[in-house]
Design a protein around this motif. Sequence first.
Motif: not given
Length: 215
Positions: A176-193, A196-205
């Motif tokens: 419901r809160v997902s913003v168009n052209a937002s960025v959600t960031t995942l980190a891939v490490g030895a223990s899995g994925t 890191l962040t969900f629904n970043e949209h500071a580029h629309f501030a």
Amino acid sequence: MPLICLVRHGQASATADDYDVLSDLGRAQSAAVGHELARRGLRDPYLVSGTLTRQRDTARLAADAAGYKQPLHQDASWNEYDHLALIARYAPESQQPRPIQDLLDHALLGWMRDPGAADGETWAAFVQRAAAALAELTAMLGRGRDAVVVTSGGLLAALCGALLSLPHESVVALNRVSVNASVTTLAVGASGTTLLTFNEHAHFAGDRGHMRTNR
């Protein structure tokens, strides 16, 4: 540690005959998120999108704005569910007229609780498809390369829900809160994925606040 930037597509054309086309605002949002991706200095990003028009066009516009020269790969595993078909099946007509988002929320919960949807994908199969696409991507990245994936809000919410072991209601809330052209960031490490962040949209501030949309 590879980073995966999951980008939700720009605003589609909800009032047009073909929903699966970016609106003028959606095209501007796609360029804006491209500039944001360039600012992050990703390492030789692998570019992939779903095969839906709004996903492909967002990816191309963002890549152009970011100055990426890498080829764009397309993979239907990153495609969204058909929200209109879900509403038609799981949102009773007696509940209308209601805002489209309310109808979609109701339909999503109905779909999630239906273990044997006869026509098309079940929710479990949808989540499994998204998880398989992510696993395939992480396996090929290696340590020195990041990725940008342009997909849709429902698939993003499904992946985040799986990574965090969230109940259905929480996945619907993320969607419901997902913003168009937002960025959600995942980190891939030895223990899995890891999320890191969900629904970043500071580029629309600030003076770009008018560009922030959810549908």
